[in-house]
Design an enzyme around this catalytic site. Structure first.
Site, PDB file in Angstrom:
ATOM      1  N   GLY A 266       0.802  -1.226   0.000  1.00 28.00           N
ATOM      2  CA  GLY A 266       0.000   0.000   0.000  1.00 28.00           C
ATOM      3  C   GLY A 266       0.833   1.274   0.000  1.00 28.00           C
ATOM      4  O   GLY A 266       0.319   2.347   0.276  1.00 28.00           O
TER       5      GLY A 266
ATOM      6  N   GLY B 199       2.679   2.252  -2.720  1.00 29.59           N
ATOM      7  CA  GLY B 199       2.923   2.714  -4.086  1.00 29.59           C
ATOM      8  C   GLY B 199       4.247   2.225  -4.653  1.00 29.59           C
ATOM      9  O   GLY B 199       4.802   2.824  -5.565  1.00 29.59           O
ATOM     10  N   LEU B 200       4.764   1.115  -4.115  1.00 31.08           N
ATOM     11  CA  LEU B 200       6.033   0.571  -4.618  1.00 31.08           C
ATOM     12  C   LEU B 200       5.811  -0.763  -5.340  1.00 31.08           C
ATOM     13  O   LEU B 200       6.724  -1.554  -5.518  1.00 31.08           O
ATOM     14  CB  LEU B 200       7.043   0.419  -3.470  1.00 31.08           C
ATOM     15  CG  LEU B 200       7.367   1.732  -2.739  1.00 31.08           C
ATOM     16  CD1 LEU B 200       8.327   1.482  -1.575  1.00 31.08           C
ATOM     17  CD2 LEU B 200       7.975   2.767  -3.696  1.00 31.08           C
TER      18      LEU B 200
ATOM     19  N   ASP C 209       4.420  -1.161 -14.023  1.00 28.97           N
ATOM     20  CA  ASP C 209       4.908  -1.906 -12.858  1.00 28.97           C
ATOM     21  C   ASP C 209       5.331  -3.324 -13.245  1.00 28.97           C
ATOM     22  O   ASP C 209       6.386  -3.808 -12.838  1.00 28.97           O
ATOM     23  CB  ASP C 209       3.822  -1.971 -11.771  1.00 28.97           C
ATOM     24  CG  ASP C 209       3.289  -0.594 -11.404  1.00 28.97           C
ATOM     25  OD1 ASP C 209       3.914   0.410 -11.796  1.00 28.97           O
ATOM     26  OD2 ASP C 209       2.248  -0.521 -10.729  1.00 28.97           O
TER      27      ASP C 209
HETATM   28  C1  GLA Z   1       0.078   2.720 -10.583  1.00 31.77           C
HETATM   29  C2  GLA Z   1      -0.242   1.855 -11.782  1.00 31.77           C
HETATM   30  C3  GLA Z   1       0.726   2.136 -12.951  1.00 31.77           C
HETATM   31  C4  GLA Z   1       0.803   3.647 -13.243  1.00 31.77           C
HETATM   32  C5  GLA Z   1       1.008   4.447 -11.953  1.00 31.77           C
HETATM   33  C6  GLA Z   1       0.929   5.936 -12.182  1.00 31.77           C
HETATM   34  O1  GLA Z   1       1.318   2.364 -10.061  1.00 31.77           O
HETATM   35  O2  GLA Z   1      -0.158   0.486 -11.445  1.00 31.77           O
HETATM   36  O3  GLA Z   1       0.334   1.417 -14.092  1.00 31.77           O
HETATM   37  O4  GLA Z   1      -0.317   4.088 -13.936  1.00 31.77           O
HETATM   38  O5  GLA Z   1       0.070   4.100 -10.950  1.00 31.77           O
HETATM   39  O6  GLA Z   1       1.969   6.363 -12.988  1.00 31.77           O
END
Ligand code: GLA
Length: 363
Positions: free
Chosen positions: A104, A106-107, A154
């Site tokens: 959670g 954002g990594l 990602d």
């Molecule tokens: C999340 C999503 C990615 C991308 C980012 C924003 O991490 O999984 O695909 O869109 O947000 O850049």
């Protein structure tokens, strides 16, 4: 025989909310990873267990009615089912999962989970799957099974990451360039420790706004809109849609320029692009939050900081900071103390290394 596989999380240096607009992103795989120990079974059942949760979960590979349960197992089940039904028939297996990727934050803990499980299942079923096919299967699992309309960034960097480098990815052609990171700078990630509720629905709304903008300008995606074209069309767009499109169009261009600049060692200019990206995400795309903005402002006044910005989808999570190696300890100390003083929250601060993508680690 038991085998083990590992897949990293990621941090994005610049190019935010551009992947699902066919634009450029510039992420690095980092030294936090999901690892899977896998043992084949003689039936067609996959059983999932994790160090972090008490319950196990099993599912048959051939169940046509399989549905997401809204928990961590969805990522593993989703990729298993996608692979199994798209040319990579799988054998049953027991999987035991560990992960050091903060959840959670954002990594990309979910991409790391998908990729490590997908690679493990394909390998023990006798398939040598390409990194690109694996990334695409994981994306499909997330889009179709989990129901998150994310882009490919990602999953792509978790499979294609390179040591000490970032990856400039063209999300339209899927061509990419490996850009070595300057040895004098460190990737420092500051975790605000907050996650605002909005995240999932607001993400899909932003994507919808971008599709509306592209449609109104008569192009397949915002990647097709040049600055000149946008200047011509902008006034005809509703205010919110105009702001969303403005961010994406500028960020796509900024990301390509920033990667070029970094290749030539231009850390200061690269850092300026990072700040610009943050401001655009805050003011035009509106996916930042007070804690992320504060973390960037606290970083910006520290000595040895080239640039700082929110990273990932937004609404909480982390900032990425490019910091002169000599100032890293001071940075950690000062930023942690100042953030704690302002918010009452003790942040986690990680000094990361860029690492290679998913691979087998059986010893
Ligand atoms: C999340 C999503 C990615 C991308 C980012 C924003 O991490 O999984 O695909 O869109 O947000 O850049």
């Amino acid at each position: 025989m038991r085998r083990s596989f590992s897949a990293p999380g990621r941090v994005n240096l610049i190019g935010e909310h551009t992947d699902y607009n066919d634009g450029f992103v510039f992420p690095a795989a980092i030294d936090f990873a999901a690892t899977v120990e896998i043992t084949p079974r003689s039936d067609r059942i996959v059983e999932l267990a994790s160090e972090h949760y008490p319950d196990t979960f099993s599912f048959p590979l051939d169940d046509p009615d399989a549905k997401a349960r809204r928990c961590w197992t969805d990522y593993a089940q989703g990729v298993a089912l996608v692979l199994h039904h798209s040319g990579y028939p799988l054998s049953g297996a027991d999987l035991f999962i560990r992960s050091s990727v903060p959840v959670g934050a954002g990594l990309s803990s979910s991409a790391a989970l998908e990729v490590s499980c997908g690679l493990a299942l394909a390998a023990i079923s006798g398939h040598s799957i390409s990194r690109l096919d694996l990334a695409k299967a994981c994306l499909e699992a997330e889009n179709e099974f989990v129901g998150m309309r994310c882009g490919i960034m990602d999953q792509f960097v978790s499979t294609h990451g390179c040591a000490d480098s970032a990856i400039l990815l063209d999300c339209r052609s899927l061509e990419y360039r490996v850009v070595p990171l300057p040895a004098s700078a460190r990737l420092v990630i500051c975790n605000t420790m907050v996650k605002h509720q909005l995240a999932g629905s607001a993400y899909n709304e932003r994507r919808q706004d971008c599709e509306t903008a592209a449609h109104q300008m008569g192009v397949p995606s915002l990647r097709d809109v040049t600055a000149a074209m946008f200047a011509e069309f902008a006034d005809a767009l509703p205010a919110r849609i105009r702001l969303r499109a403005q961010h994406v169009i500028q960020e796509i261009e900024r990301t390509e320029r920033a990667a070029d600049v970094l290749m030539m060692g231009g850390l200061t200019l690269f850092g300026r692009y990072m700040y610009e990206s943050h401001e655009s995400l805050r003011d035009a795309y509106e996916v930042s939050c007070a804690e992320l903005d504060l973390m960037v402002e606290l970083a910006r006044v520290q000595p040895g900081v080239f640039g700082a910005r929110m990273t990932g989808a937004g609404f909480g999570g982390c900032t990425i900071n490019l910091v002169d190696a000599q100032y890293v300890n001071q940075f950690r100390h000062e930023v942690a103390a100042a953030y704690h003083e302002a918010t009452g929250i003790a942040p986690d601060i990680y000094v990361c290394r860029a690492v290679q993508g998913a691979h087998e680690i059986t010893t």
